[in-house]
Design a protein around this motif. Structure first.
Motif, PDB file in Angstrom:
ATOM      1  N   TYR A  87      72.145  24.289  23.139  1.00 41.98           N
ATOM      2  CA  TYR A  87      70.782  23.785  23.014  1.00 41.98           C
ATOM      3  C   TYR A  87      70.051  24.479  21.872  1.00 41.98           C
ATOM      4  O   TYR A  87      69.311  23.857  21.127  1.00 41.98           O
ATOM      5  CB  TYR A  87      70.030  23.969  24.332  1.00 41.98           C
ATOM      6  N   GLN A  91      69.031  26.009  18.386  1.00 41.81           N
ATOM      7  CA  GLN A  91      69.348  25.512  17.046  1.00 41.81           C
ATOM      8  C   GLN A  91      70.306  26.439  16.318  1.00 41.81           C
ATOM      9  O   GLN A  91      71.193  25.982  15.599  1.00 41.81           O
ATOM     10  CB  GLN A  91      68.067  25.377  16.231  1.00 41.81           C
ATOM     11  N   TYR A 111      65.934  36.557  23.288  1.00 42.55           N
ATOM     12  CA  TYR A 111      64.878  37.021  24.200  1.00 42.55           C
ATOM     13  C   TYR A 111      65.128  38.431  24.711  1.00 42.55           C
ATOM     14  O   TYR A 111      64.431  38.901  25.606  1.00 42.55           O
ATOM     15  CB  TYR A 111      64.722  36.034  25.354  1.00 42.55           C
ATOM     16  N   LYS A 123      56.958  18.647  12.172  1.00 43.13           N
ATOM     17  CA  LYS A 123      57.871  19.587  12.768  1.00 43.13           C
ATOM     18  C   LYS A 123      57.134  20.444  13.785  1.00 43.13           C
ATOM     19  O   LYS A 123      57.233  20.244  14.937  1.00 43.13           O
ATOM     20  CB  LYS A 123      58.549  20.428  11.717  1.00 43.13           C
ATOM     21  N   ASN A 146      66.543  18.455  21.430  1.00 40.70           N
ATOM     22  CA  ASN A 146      65.790  19.412  20.616  1.00 40.70           C
ATOM     23  C   ASN A 146      64.448  18.894  20.097  1.00 40.70           C
ATOM     24  O   ASN A 146      63.838  19.536  19.261  1.00 40.70           O
ATOM     25  CB  ASN A 146      66.582  19.907  19.400  1.00 40.70           C
ATOM     26  N   HIS A 147      63.991  17.756  20.578  1.00 38.51           N
ATOM     27  CA  HIS A 147      62.683  17.313  20.117  1.00 38.51           C
ATOM     28  C   HIS A 147      61.597  18.255  20.596  1.00 38.51           C
ATOM     29  O   HIS A 147      60.619  18.473  19.916  1.00 38.51           O
ATOM     30  CB  HIS A 147      62.385  15.898  20.611  1.00 38.51           C
ATOM     31  N   CYS A 148      61.777  18.814  21.790  1.00 37.49           N
ATOM     32  CA  CYS A 148      60.698  19.635  22.330  1.00 37.49           C
ATOM     33  C   CYS A 148      60.557  20.946  21.574  1.00 37.49           C
ATOM     34  O   CYS A 148      59.451  21.394  21.322  1.00 37.49           O
ATOM     35  CB  CYS A 148      60.877  19.869  23.828  1.00 37.49           C
ATOM     36  N   ASP A 149      61.672  21.562  21.176  1.00 44.13           N
ATOM     37  CA  ASP A 149      61.466  22.814  20.451  1.00 44.13           C
ATOM     38  C   ASP A 149      61.140  22.579  18.985  1.00 44.13           C
ATOM     39  O   ASP A 149      60.578  23.439  18.332  1.00 44.13           O
ATOM     40  CB  ASP A 149      62.640  23.776  20.625  1.00 44.13           C
ATOM     41  N   ASP A 150      61.454  21.389  18.463  1.00 42.02           N
ATOM     42  CA  ASP A 150      60.998  21.091  17.106  1.00 42.02           C
ATOM     43  C   ASP A 150      59.490  20.935  17.044  1.00 42.02           C
ATOM     44  O   ASP A 150      58.875  21.257  16.043  1.00 42.02           O
ATOM     45  CB  ASP A 150      61.641  19.785  16.612  1.00 42.02           C
ATOM     46  N   ASN A 160      57.063  27.835  18.648  1.00 41.61           N
ATOM     47  CA  ASN A 160      58.505  28.102  18.589  1.00 41.61           C
ATOM     48  C   ASN A 160      59.159  28.452  19.911  1.00 41.61           C
ATOM     49  O   ASN A 160      60.043  29.299  19.957  1.00 41.61           O
ATOM     50  CB  ASN A 160      58.809  29.250  17.629  1.00 41.61           C
ATOM     51  N   GLU A 178      61.279  27.155  23.456  1.00 39.64           N
ATOM     52  CA  GLU A 178      62.287  26.136  23.757  1.00 39.64           C
ATOM     53  C   GLU A 178      62.032  25.593  25.159  1.00 39.64           C
ATOM     54  O   GLU A 178      62.640  26.048  26.125  1.00 39.64           O
ATOM     55  CB  GLU A 178      63.678  26.750  23.643  1.00 39.64           C
TER      56      GLU A 178
END
Ligand code: SF4
Ligand code: SF4
Lengths: 367, 353
Positions: free
Chosen positions: A313, A315, A365, B12, B291-295, B300, B302
């Protein structure tokens, strides 16, 4: 004109509402057809759900559009070129078998037996993959078996969102284990040049020829890059026309359906590792550009490795994932008797993505 | 079509709501009459010494009060009031005015004022005035982000900025303090913008705080559809179930949105129609790790991680993933294609001690 459409819409809408009410008021009918109706209805109508918690407006993108994007990309990326190269009658029956067995038989039976709410559109994506990575002359039953295994496997693991490894690739792996000769023979020469009705329907005569990667293993010859790029070479049904795959793959990345980090990391690392290894080991490892353009690498990098559920998940994990895929692909291609390593590379990294993810979280983290 | 096109330009970090949901207000401001009991204006001055005042003239939500309603083409007047308030109540503090980077005219006016203020004797305090521009991207005007961007200081979410000597001043309160405390005039109205698809017209209302919502909306809501009423924005605001509720001096805006609780045929041809409604625009699914939510998360984080913790029944673990940094903007839920209630999950996890 506009009014007629409006009228038809109203009538259709009312009838659908009536059917829905009927299904919901009869538990037995609901048990058998509820999910089927929901799936069909979901394709043409929006949902009734409204936001109960903040935020009270939501973005218009939903999972259907997400999967639809992948389907469109796959269609233009491999189905259209494959029809040109191998003929309508070679491609379409395979697709039909794959969809019917995978989605309409296995998935529907599963949904009814397991009492799930709906049929998941992810099955279409999986079933569209199956014919793509089998040879053009693969028999239809092989594709049916592959689709059935893939969908069954995905459902057993808990459906979309819970699959450990890419279900389509897992199906392909099972086929490789059960029918080892079937999946590596029957590489038909594509028809090139100006298409005729005859070639569009049936393809050209079924002359078979080893794929460029197998040929390289045996004789050390590399095919011309141009023919590899445009697909005038042997290979699996869906992986040969690399131009189309690259264009649609980039489109997917731009639409943010596929994550651009994975193809870049994957292709980049294949290039770098094969450059280093072929400089050291000479002829055993194929030169970098040939590596990039042969086999299922482009297809795998843009469409299979990017399957979001089976990668990490985080990046930054995606970079590691892509680089790992690249390394394994080059090693398998260069140092094992197996000519093509994309499938094994992606499956292996799928499994490794869970530890990678947890290590990254620990670092990020500081737990 | 133009609207759909705009949606694709997703930002972004953060999201340009103003482009995605254009809201036009009519020019005139309408006074709502109300004879019942009203609240008087009061401003609680912070106990600590204020070092920085931030006045934000760049709303990032389309339904927020446009700054022309406050400035009324008299920017210099407004700045004079601000300077008076500053020198009287917060001497030696620095004043930061934030404007939209597209609004060149406003920025020039402010610059002129600043240049002039250094010369004209009564307001020779130009050096206390600082100008900043930001992009009108939601939620760049949230306290945590604006303090970080303008001053480079860190405040925690939920912490009162005044503890660090920072005062975030609502432009309307500048006028309020000036009129009520300095001029000792009567000051009992507040500008409240009302907008949304549940209304016939978007209006800016001049209301006495204490007026019930019903009274404000009754002339403007559409009677032919179902609607829901929200206070202070759609992303992290609150729903109003009871329209006899009264507005107060902290109410910022009211949005009335159509409730689409029925199925509509061929939704892909009707995106514009569905866009500004409460429709979920899709079905609830599992997280697809897109990954749309953390973009989109402006700080920043997740958010999917919290959902996974929640899904596994380990709510307490969510805290380990920097949960306290979340500024509760609601964008993660807004963007999620699986329509997961991420924001709700975050709130639930936060409430665990
Ligand atoms: S995690 Fe918090 S700050 Fe990030 S998008 Fe979600 S609500 Fe906003
Ligand atoms: S946006 Fe939704 S579906 Fe996508 S990763 Fe985040 S939680 Fe999962």
């Amino acid at each position: 004109m506009k009014n007629t459409i409006k009228d038809i819409e109203t009538i259709l809408n009312e009838n659908l509402n009536r059917i829905e009410a009927f299904i919901h008021s009869h538990p037995k009918v609901n048990f058998l057809f509820g999910a089927l109706f929901e799936a069909a209805d979901g394709l043409i109508r929006s949902t009734r759900d409204t936001a109960k918690n903040p935020p009270f407006i939501r973005n218009s993108m939903d999972v259907k559009q997400y999967m639809g994007g992948i389907l469109v990309a796959l269609f233009f990326g491999w189905v259209v070129p494959a029809i040109y190269f191998y003929g309508f009658l070679c491609v379409i029956p395979k697709l039909i078998v794959s969809f019917v067995v995978g989605v309409f038989v296995v998935d529907v039976i599963w949904v009814i037996l397991a009492g799930e709410e709906r049929i998941n559109e992810g099955g279409f994506v999986t079933c569209l993959f199956i014919p793509a990575f089998l040879p053009p002359q693969a028999p239809l039953w092989l594709i049916g078996v592959g689709a059935a295994i893939s969908i069954l496997f995905r459902n057993i693991l808990g459906g979309v969102g819970h699959n450990l490894v890419n279900p389509a690739l897992f199906g392909r792996l099972m086929l490789t284990i059960c029918f080892p000769t079937m999946v590596v023979s029957g590489w038909q020469e594509p028809s090139t040049g100006i298409p005729t009705i005859q070639s569009l329907m049936h393809g050209v005569d079924a002359v078979t020829h080893a794929t460029p990667l197998i040929a390289f293993k045996e004789t050390g010859e590399t095919a011309s890059f141009l023919s590899l790029m445009f697909g005038a070479n042997t290979g699996s049904l869906g992986e040969t026309c690399r131009v189309a795959l690259i264009i649609t793959g980039i489109w997917l990345c731009v639409k943010r359906i596929a994550n651009w980090r994975i193809p870049i990391a994957y292709l980049g690392s294949v290039f770098i590792f094969s450059a280093i290894l072929s400089a050291i080991a000479g002829k055993t490892v194929a030169p970098p550009i040939f590596q990039l353009l042969s086999g299922g690498l482009i297809f795998g990098a843009f469409f299979m490795a990017t399957d979001p559920i089976t990668t990490t998940y985080s990046q930054s994990g995606k970079w590691i994932f892509g680089i790992g895929c690249g390394l394994i692909t080059v090693i398998i291609r260069g140092y094992t008797p197996i000519p093509e390593g994309v499938m094994y590379a992606i499956l292996l990294m799928n499994l490794l993505s869970i530890p990678i993810q947890s290590i990254i979280l620990k670092i990020k983290y500081r737990m | 079509m133009t609207k759909i096109k705009r949606m694709k330009k997703a930002y972004k970090k953060g999201f340009n709501l103003i482009e995605a949901y254009p809201v036009e207000f009519s020019e005139t401001v309408i006074l709502v009459k109300y004879d019942g009991p009203v609240d008087n204006f009061s401003f609680s001055f912070p106990d600590k010494k204020v070092e920085h005042i931030i006045v934000n003239l760049c709303p990032t939500e389309p339904w927020a009060l446009p700054n022309r309603a406050v400035l009324r083409n008299r920017t210099h007047d407004f700045l004079n009031k601000l300077e008076t308030v500053r020198s009287k109540y917060f001497p030696d503090s620095h004043c930061h005015v934030v404007v939209n980077h597209h609004e060149a005219t406003l920025f020039n006016e402010l610059n002129q004022y600043k240049a002039g203020a250094n010369r004209i004797p009564p307001f020779a305090k130009g050096e206390y005035l600082h100008l900043h521009t930001i992009k009108p991207v939601y939620p760049y005007d949230a306290p945590v982000l604006i303090v970080k961007n303008i001053l480079g200081l860190d405040i925690a979410f939920g912490q009162n900025a005044a503890e660090q000597g920072i005062l975030l001043l609502d432009p309307q309160n500048v006028t309020g303090i000036f009129e009520y405390y300095i001029k000792e005039n009567e000051f009992n109205t507040r500008l409240i913008p009302i907008s949304g698809t549940g209304l016939k017209d978007n209006k800016i209302l001049k209301v006495k705080p204490g007026t019930p919502l019903k009274r404000m909306l009754e002339l403007y809501v559409r009677t032919d559809i179902k609607y829901r009423v929200f206070l202070d924005g759609l992303l992290n605001g609150a729903e109003v179930k009871d329209l006899t509720q009264k507005i107060d001096w902290s109410t910022r805006n009211i949005v009335v949105v159509e409730e689409r609780d029925y199925k509509s045929l061929f939704p892909y041809t009707k995106v514009n129609e569905l866009l500004f409604t409460t429709s979920l625009m899709g079905e609830l699914r599992r997280c697809v790790y897109c990954n749309h939510c953390d973009d989109i998360c402006p700080v920043n984080l997740e958010p999917a991680l919290y959902w996974h913790c929640y899904d596994r029944g380990e709510k307490h673990k969510a805290r380990t993933y920097a949960l306290e940094k979340c500024i509760e903007c609601g964008l993660c839920s807004f963007i999620c294609p699986s329509k997961l209630e991420l924001f709700q999950v975050i709130k639930e996890c936060k409430s665990l001690k």
